[in-house]
Write an enzyme that holds these catalytic residues in place. Structure first.
Site, short mmCIF file in Angstrom:
data_model
loop_
_atom_site.label_atom_id
_atom_site.label_comp_id
_atom_site.label_asym_id
_atom_site.label_seq_id
_atom_site.Cartn_x
_atom_site.Cartn_y
_atom_site.Cartn_z
N SER A 46 51.65 8.85 25.02
CA SER A 46 52.97 8.67 25.60
C SER A 46 53.03 7.25 26.15
O SER A 46 52.11 6.83 26.85
CB SER A 46 53.21 9.70 26.71
OG SER A 46 54.58 9.70 27.05
N GLU A 47 54.09 6.52 25.81
CA GLU A 47 54.09 5.07 26.05
C GLU A 47 54.10 4.69 27.53
O GLU A 47 53.87 3.53 27.88
CB GLU A 47 55.23 4.38 25.30
CG GLU A 47 56.63 4.78 25.71
CD GLU A 47 57.19 5.89 24.83
OE1 GLU A 47 56.40 6.68 24.27
OE2 GLU A 47 58.43 5.96 24.71
N ASN A 48 54.35 5.65 28.42
CA ASN A 48 54.27 5.31 29.85
C ASN A 48 52.83 5.27 30.34
O ASN A 48 52.59 5.01 31.52
CB ASN A 48 55.10 6.29 30.68
CG ASN A 48 54.67 7.72 30.51
OD1 ASN A 48 54.44 8.17 29.39
ND2 ASN A 48 54.51 8.44 31.59
N SER A 88 49.44 0.07 26.73
CA SER A 88 50.09 1.11 25.93
C SER A 88 50.79 0.51 24.71
O SER A 88 50.66 1.00 23.59
CB SER A 88 51.10 1.85 26.80
OG SER A 88 51.75 2.84 26.05
#
Lengths: 218, 231
Positions: A46-48, A88
């Site tokens: 997840s890019e966070n 990320s």
């Protein structure tokens, strides 16, 4: 019969391969995690800032410091890791993530995608979508074949502001699986009971049908 | 080097009208909520805020928006905030939307002495307008410039008196890069410990990037999308 959102997710899950790192967008793509085929192991990014995302927590176990890119509370799997946003997107831009699945408002026959803005109406921002589509080698779009007004979302040319150009290789809709190459949508599979004619009539962009088109097996 | 500040009021000392601020966080996760509340209290206006999101109507940066203290937002995603949308569509608020990975890297570059870099993100879209395009390995890229701020305000889980920081879970997000890119970086932490109280092997942001550190009085840590399962 056309697939529902779960069916689309189920079909996309068949594209997963053992050992892949996968980024799932918000909406239908998130559901893909529920249908990982038996015997294969994938890890969700997840890019966070998390790799090894697990299912939603049980009630009472929510942690405000642990969310996905849709800001939903999540859990982590054994072996998970956390990192900052620059790291990320290094994973994403550096093509360390093998598959990206995301939603779209429009896709064109040359692989352009629009999913972040409707001028004058909705301006929420692109989030990580532009970085994802510009870098990923393997992008699958999960969406309905037509919008709520019944207008095809598979077009000759996108009418909305673009998120990325020439980047989408595969689209899975409620009616069909299509590959994009040589400036056209190639019909690969159709949803159970959906005819080639129906798909043709609901695809505005150039659609190529080669011989018998098999039904999806779900 | 002791960087401890006694309270939030002293921590935000020097933040003035029309300054550029970076604020860490993703959604409401890992935002410097004590400092934001203090900025609302002191009423500085004309701010340019660099932050991935803009909070919700009644929490996070949404509070500064309600109070019309923000002149310009630089973000990647601003949904979930009606007041934001209203101010943007009416033209009261300037908004610069940029891809999330470019935002992160622009902050990192700002703190790392890299004035600009090429990225494929946004090529062929509105984001690429007026930007230099160059092809590397057969693929077009656009030139993005570094970002810095008068003050960067970050939130960490633990910090020590030297300004070393440790973040928790996905509350890390933009905080480390923004800490690097502030001319003055303020860190608010849940737990402040003496130097030596953190394992040097496990520090995420070295104290060199932090000028002021304080322990926040309380953290509401609001959840934006509480999602659970039953089986």
């Amino acid at each position: 019969m056309a697939l529902d959102k779960k069916g689309i997710a189920q079909r996309i899950a068949q594209e997963l391969r053992d050992g892949w790192y996968v980024n799932l967008g918000i909406g239908i793509p998130t559901l893909v995690a529920n249908y990982i085929p038996e015997g294969i192991e994938v890890e969700f990014q997840s890019e966070n800032g998390v790799l090894g995302m697990g299912p939603f927590p049980f009630e009472g176990k929510e942690d405000a410091d642990l969310i996905n890119a849709g800001k939903q509370t999540i859990t982590t799997m054994k072996g998970a890791s956390f990192f900052d946003s620059a790291t990320s997107f290094a994973m994403i831009r550096g093509q360390h993530v093998q598959l990206t699945v995301l939603g779209a408002m429009e896709v064109s026959e040359n692989g352009d995608i629009a999913n972040w803005k409707i001028p004058g109406k909705m301006v929420k921002g692109m989030g990580g979508a532009m970085d994802l589509v510009a870098s990923a080698d393997n992008i699958i779009v999960a969406m309905m074949h037509s919008n709520r007004a019944g207008v095809s979302k598979l077009l000759k040319k996108c009418s909305l502001p673009l998120t990325g150009v020439g980047c989408v290789k595969k689209v899975v809709t409620d009616l069909a699986v299509l590959e994009i190459r040589d400036g056209a949508f190639h019909l690969v599979e159709r949803a159970p009971g959906v005819s080639v004619d129906e798909i043709k009539s609901k695809t505005e962009g150039n659609l190529i049908v080669n011989g018998e088109v098999p039904e999806m097996s779900l | 080097m002791n960087k401890v500040i006694n309270n939030v009021t002293d921590a935000v000392q020097g933040i003035e009208d029309n300054m550029t601020l970076m604020l860490g966080g993703f959604g409401l996760c890992g935002i410097p909520e004590n400092s934001i509340a203090e900025l609302v209290k002191i009423g500085v206006t004309g701010l340019t805020c660099i932050s991935n999101n803009a909070g919700v109507d009644d929490f996070g940066l949404g509070l500064l928006l309600q109070n019309k203290q923000i002149k310009k937002m630089i973000s990647s995603y601003v949904g979930e905030n009606d007041e934001f949308e209203r101010q943007m569509l009416s033209g009261e608020l300037e908004v610069d939307l940029i891809p999330q990975g470019s935002l992160a890297e622009r902050c990192r570059a700002g703190g790392a002495g890299i004035p600009a870099f090429f990225t494929p993100a946004g090529y062929g879209t509105e984001v690429a307008e007026d930007k230099e395009v160059r092809t590397f390995n057969g693929k077009p890229h656009i030139l993005e410039s570094a970002l810095t701020a008068d003050f960067a305000i970050v939130k960490a889980w633990k910090g020590d008196t030297e300004g070393n920081l440790v973040f928790k879970a996905t509350a890390r997000n933009f905080n480390p890069m923004m800490a690097m890119a502030g001319k003055v970086t303020i860190a608010e932490v849940e737990e402040l410990v003496p130097a030596g109280g953190l394992n040097p092997n496990e520090i995420h942001t070295p104290g060199i990037f932090v000028q002021r550190i304080f322990q926040g009085e309380k953290f509401e840590k609001r959840i934006e999308q509480r999602t659970t399962r039953t089986i």
